[in-house]
Design a protein around this motif. Structure first.
Motif, PDB file in Angstrom:
ATOM      1  N   PRO A 111       0.829  -1.203   0.000  1.00  0.00           N
ATOM      2  CA  PRO A 111       0.000   0.000   0.000  1.00  0.00           C
ATOM      3  C   PRO A 111       0.867   1.258   0.000  1.00  0.00           C
ATOM      4  O   PRO A 111       1.955   1.262   0.588  1.00  0.00           O
ATOM      5  CB  PRO A 111      -0.799  -0.123   1.311  1.00  0.00           C
ATOM      6  N   ALA A 112       0.365   2.289  -0.650  1.00  0.00           N
ATOM      7  CA  ALA A 112       1.110   3.546  -0.703  1.00  0.00           C
ATOM      8  C   ALA A 112       1.097   4.230   0.652  1.00  0.00           C
ATOM      9  O   ALA A 112       0.132   4.122   1.409  1.00  0.00           O
ATOM     10  CB  ALA A 112       0.498   4.464  -1.755  1.00  0.00           C
ATOM     11  N   GLY A 113       2.177   4.932   0.943  1.00  0.00           N
ATOM     12  CA  GLY A 113       2.240   5.731   2.160  1.00  0.00           C
ATOM     13  C   GLY A 113       2.907   5.032   3.323  1.00  0.00           C
ATOM     14  O   GLY A 113       3.035   5.619   4.406  1.00  0.00           O
ATOM     15  N   LEU A 114       3.349   3.802   3.138  1.00  0.00           N
ATOM     16  CA  LEU A 114       4.037   3.085   4.222  1.00  0.00           C
ATOM     17  C   LEU A 114       5.457   3.639   4.369  1.00  0.00           C
ATOM     18  O   LEU A 114       6.190   3.741   3.384  1.00  0.00           O
ATOM     19  CB  LEU A 114       4.096   1.592   3.888  1.00  0.00           C
ATOM     20  N   ILE A 141       4.100  -3.558   7.279  1.00  0.00           N
ATOM     21  CA  ILE A 141       2.655  -3.466   7.026  1.00  0.00           C
ATOM     22  C   ILE A 141       1.885  -3.974   8.242  1.00  0.00           C
ATOM     23  O   ILE A 141       0.932  -3.344   8.708  1.00  0.00           O
ATOM     24  CB  ILE A 141       2.275  -4.277   5.768  1.00  0.00           C
ATOM     25  N   SER A 146       6.415   4.372   0.599  1.00  0.00           N
ATOM     26  CA  SER A 146       6.008   3.578  -0.561  1.00  0.00           C
ATOM     27  C   SER A 146       5.036   4.391  -1.411  1.00  0.00           C
ATOM     28  O   SER A 146       4.277   5.211  -0.899  1.00  0.00           O
ATOM     29  CB  SER A 146       5.343   2.284  -0.094  1.00  0.00           C
TER      30      SER A 146
END
Lengths: 362, 362, 362, 362
Positions: D29-32, D142, D74
């Motif tokens: 996922p984006a933003g991790l 995550i 990410s």
């Protein structure tokens, strides 16, 4: 979801302005001679630095193979490769940090991911297609072993459409023109768009010959459906046709049906695919590319705070993305066909006994 | 390879002249109200027994749901369903036992499998599309919960093209015509083809509205690529366009780019997809159907021993397969969109914490 | 996620107390003789109505094949089948409507889906395994064509472990006992558990012979990994071993390594798999089944409002689920092996030219 | 088949003695926040240069991230990474060029592919597991966002089994021992095997806590089945247990069932998985590692022409591969759990409306 194919599976990675783009091609049968010079020549065709249609960004575009080959042959292990990003000029994009470029992926991807690598489109850049070309080149090597090949060329630039489809001529044309009589006019149309800070669309034809009958997995991995997916997924493609394509919708059945004789099909409207399975006739695909969305002319847009803004895109861009896109379409076609050739093994029960019964286990 | 989709996955089975066609839809979220009347109404639209365009074969086409629902709601288990083949007249096909029907799957599938169910095309028959329509109906129920819907209609029959796109009108038209002013002429073209023992092509428009921005998984499950696959896989489709489609190839960038304002996009050439991801604008798809390959006129063909023969196909067939095909295109579009809505969950890391952190495990 | 396998892919559906359980087996090569009597005999072995270990629920368990076969042979189309639920007595479960049965799927599935078909476990019931057995029977028919077969038997019931592994004897034993000397004692252990309103665990051995070397796709579809997945996914299995299994962890390398001679391997600790790929030696798997969770003894539990309750399960249940489970393990093993035999086609580049070059396309 | 997972998908590449090993993790996922120091610390744990159990081959094992992160987070694009092979001494393997090492992949892979990279096992080497550890480290990041974590340790070396399971102690133990009271004896067993030119097996425990109830996709992506696949696929693992595991087969139902109270489960035989779905209780896995197959003692084997030979393996090898293997098991467990957390989104229809309805498309 950055993988394509079933038995022959290409996974790609990398961004326009990161360290590299690259890929992993999995499922290559062992024992294939990995012809690196051929792979490089395919990359060189895509790079097309000499062409008026292409971006002035100059990349060496050298594919470095990291794994999966030993003493010149594939081992059955995944073939990973990198293509370094040498000519990155990220500062070209500083002005665009908060702006959505119209007709690019910027807005929709920002809505999806909430973060953004604004430098040259990041992952959405057509630069990723270099990895597709490497994968497609290896797929072509696989297809060679069964006597099949894939070619392409540009049939129209903007409204200037050729009639002749000379795939050999296209190989030597700087704009991959299929019709020698239209090449000059098409070249000028591209040059004019470039001078005007604009861009122009194109039509590409892809042809595969020597493809055995029987490839394609009905009903949800039909050959034409997988080709449509593969080609529509190429950056800037907005329409895909097989055989007579859109023209078929204006025909009567008695005109459209390809009747058969002992010498083969009496016409070629099907484009080599019947019921989602190859018929042995040449496979004919048409791809319609929109103009490159990056243009220097002022355009209305939004910024990431959804304020109205005007954008003028500098950067370095192809003025006719369809020209280089033709090489990518070839690659995707080759990947689909090689995958389907592998998947089709075992369509008849006698394939299994032919392979396994001669082996006597220890 | 008789399955379609990632998280929402339709598997179909059955032949034209077997006991039934049917399917299994896996991945339906639990708690969805399964509106069987709606599912049946979708099947009825596809059946189109009233329409001049459709086959005289009369099937009740009742979907029987076998699993996956409990007390009117989905349970998360796979939803299996059957549609009985009531009106089988296999003897119609006895004459065709050894003949390849031109433009059908007969030849290519025989080359692939070496065996053949000659009765009405067996698995390759468009009758299988009834299962797609059931799957698509459930997908539409899923889409309803997020405010999205899918519609379609016929824009052209043969060379007779409409200009108006009135999706509400199409719902009431026997031939699903989008342009009321062309409906009579289009109807007559179908009737003429039928009288002549011939068939005719058609163009279908599919539109999805209320689709949230962010659907589509780059780079190899792009929304437009998956839609192209889905639509090209519908029987008789030979071309697929998104948004401006083929017209985009004749445009300049300054014409084609959809500029943006605070009120939304200023034009609609992209067709609702940017960089393979939905933009929130209406998704516009065009499908080109070839004429039904089954025609009564004599045609040259081969038999299974590859002798030259002449064939005249009796049977019962749609004279314009695109009319009923439009309903199938809707179903496939709905399946893709619902699948992508599920796949997109987790595109941002905060989706995960929003879902899981409130739950305190026992 | 109700599908299993890559090239040979079983999708199942149906609940314990719905209309039926069933499945779709996709990827069966065309031309395979579909021996329905054999398929039924496999179902009969699973049904095991005669056995003391099995549930008193009496099902005819007739498999009805709906598609994919024509004149006795597979056509390459998906093979769908139904097994009707004849002996449903859902009222047995009325008392359990709001209770989570300990060690069943009730609690975890309710947390996942928020809805619940409380009747006999719904989708989570071991009744679904009838569909696995049909799929496995067809897989065995595929394996026959390459000279491979799969057998199984019960080696231990509770703590009563046999030493002899007589797979032929197991075929005739009511509890599928591998060791004739332990059969009586094991039978009595099951009977005692039943009398006590309790249940008992078991150990099952599965063996595949005639498997060609080379099956298994490294690194993430290794043969042993896919077998472990297949067997652990069988209801009530809590441990899976390959070859020496858990014993290998207590060995020295010099003890554990199977040395090689011209006559084959000098020991059998590997269990027929090296580096995730079959070696040609017999494949040996051990599955550990927990006792059936449904017991008549009072147990502490929660209801769906999370109040503490006491439950006594009436219903009709196997007292030793491992006995019938052995047949399911066989089926899953056969599905994995047949899938891997198909996937392995194309592991060497010469497989492709051997198949395709002799064909001359029209 | 060098990819693992559905929504979170790891693809690895590279050989023991090639340029590098590496991987592509898709679906993050984006933003991790991508914590590179944490990733490196996981690689360092696997490397275990200090441990007596590990190979004397010294690799820096630095993970270089090539793509998918921008400004420390990410982006939703695939995360590719390389780990260079610095300490290659391929000449160690010259003597082995034509010999099959017993209990290694050499023979079975040669039967499959017909070609062979003899240097250190090529693709089959446990060196590939470095890529798994990088993928697993990101999966752990995550899982952190939902409050879950994965730990492991060594419970037995050869026949020396501990009873205490102190996962914190294991983190500081050179041999990752779970039972401090057995650590010295276990260390000596490894040292003795090493002195003798032999190797020794081990048992590893993996535990995941904070895992929400509801993870696992029945019926063919059950959590326990996917964990079994993941762990059995780790090099040298020969058996996998969940919860009570093999012991469950010797129990009565009244002993094995975990009864429930308002405070949670009253025992832990299920190991955190019921009906293939997580229950919210701790997930407990046991992995049994065989001894490293590379030993210095003379062994009977064959060469590639199937002549009988004697082999003595020099090289540099772990004497107890289970020690470092524990870190790989953790990584695989984390990959499965993070994948299942993503897949479970959409299990209830209200997940969809919660995510999409607040968004208003442009």
């Amino acid at each position: 979801m950055n993988s394509f194919g079933f038995r022959l599976r290409l996974t790609t990675f990398g961004e326009s302005h990161g360290a590299c783009v690259g890929g992993v091609l999995d499922g290559v049968p062992a024992g294939l001679a990995i012809d690196e010079a051929f792979i490089q020549s395919e990359l060189d065709r895509r790079r097309g630095g000499a062409s008026i249609a292409a971006t002035p960004r100059k990349e060496a575009d050298r594919a470095e193979i990291l794994s999966g080959a030993f003493e010149g042959r594939s081992t059955g292990a995944p073939i990973a490769f990198l293509i370094a990003n040498a000519a990155v000029r990220s500062q070209d994009y500083d002005d665009l940090r908060d702006l959505f470029r119209p007709a690019h992926a910027d807005y929709s991807w920002f809505m999806k991911y909430g973060v953004r690598d604004h430098r040259g489109g990041g992952r959405s850049s057509a630069r990723e297609s270099a990895a597709r070309v490497v994968g497609g080149a290896i797929a072509k090597l696989i297809l060679q072993t069964i006597g099949a090949k894939v070619e392409s060329g540009v049939s129209a630039v903007g409204a200037i459409a050729g009639e002749i489809r000379d795939f050999d001529y296209a190989k030597t044309s700087p704009i991959f023109a299929l019709d020698p009589r239209k090449e000059a006019e098409q070249t000028e149309a591209i040059a004019r768009a470039k001078r005007d800070g604009d861009s122009i669309g194109a039509v590409v034809k892809i042809r595969a010959t020597g493809v055995p009958a029987g490839l394609g997995e009905p009903l949800y991995a039909k050959l034409d459906a997988k080709l449509a997916e593969a080609i529509m997924g190429v950056n800037a493609v907005k329409a895909v046709e097989i055989g007579a394509g859109a023209l078929a919708s204006a025909m009567l059945g008695s005109e459209c049906n390809d009747q058969m004789s002992a010498a083969g099909f009496l016409s070629a409207n099907a484009g080599g695919v019947l019921g989602g399975v190859s018929s042995g006739a040449a496979i004919e695909i048409t791809a319609h590319f929109k103009p490159t969305p990056s243009i220097a002319k002022p355009q209305k847009t939004l910024d990431t705070s959804l304020n109205e803004r005007v954008i003028e895109i500098k950067g370095r861009h192809d003025s006719c993305v369809g020209v280089r896109g033709s090489v990518v379409c070839e690659a995707m076609t080759a990947l689909v066909l090689a995958d389907m050739a592998l998947l089709n093994m075992g369509s008849k029960i006698e394939h299994l006994s032919a392979l396994y019964l001669p082996q006597s286990p220890v």
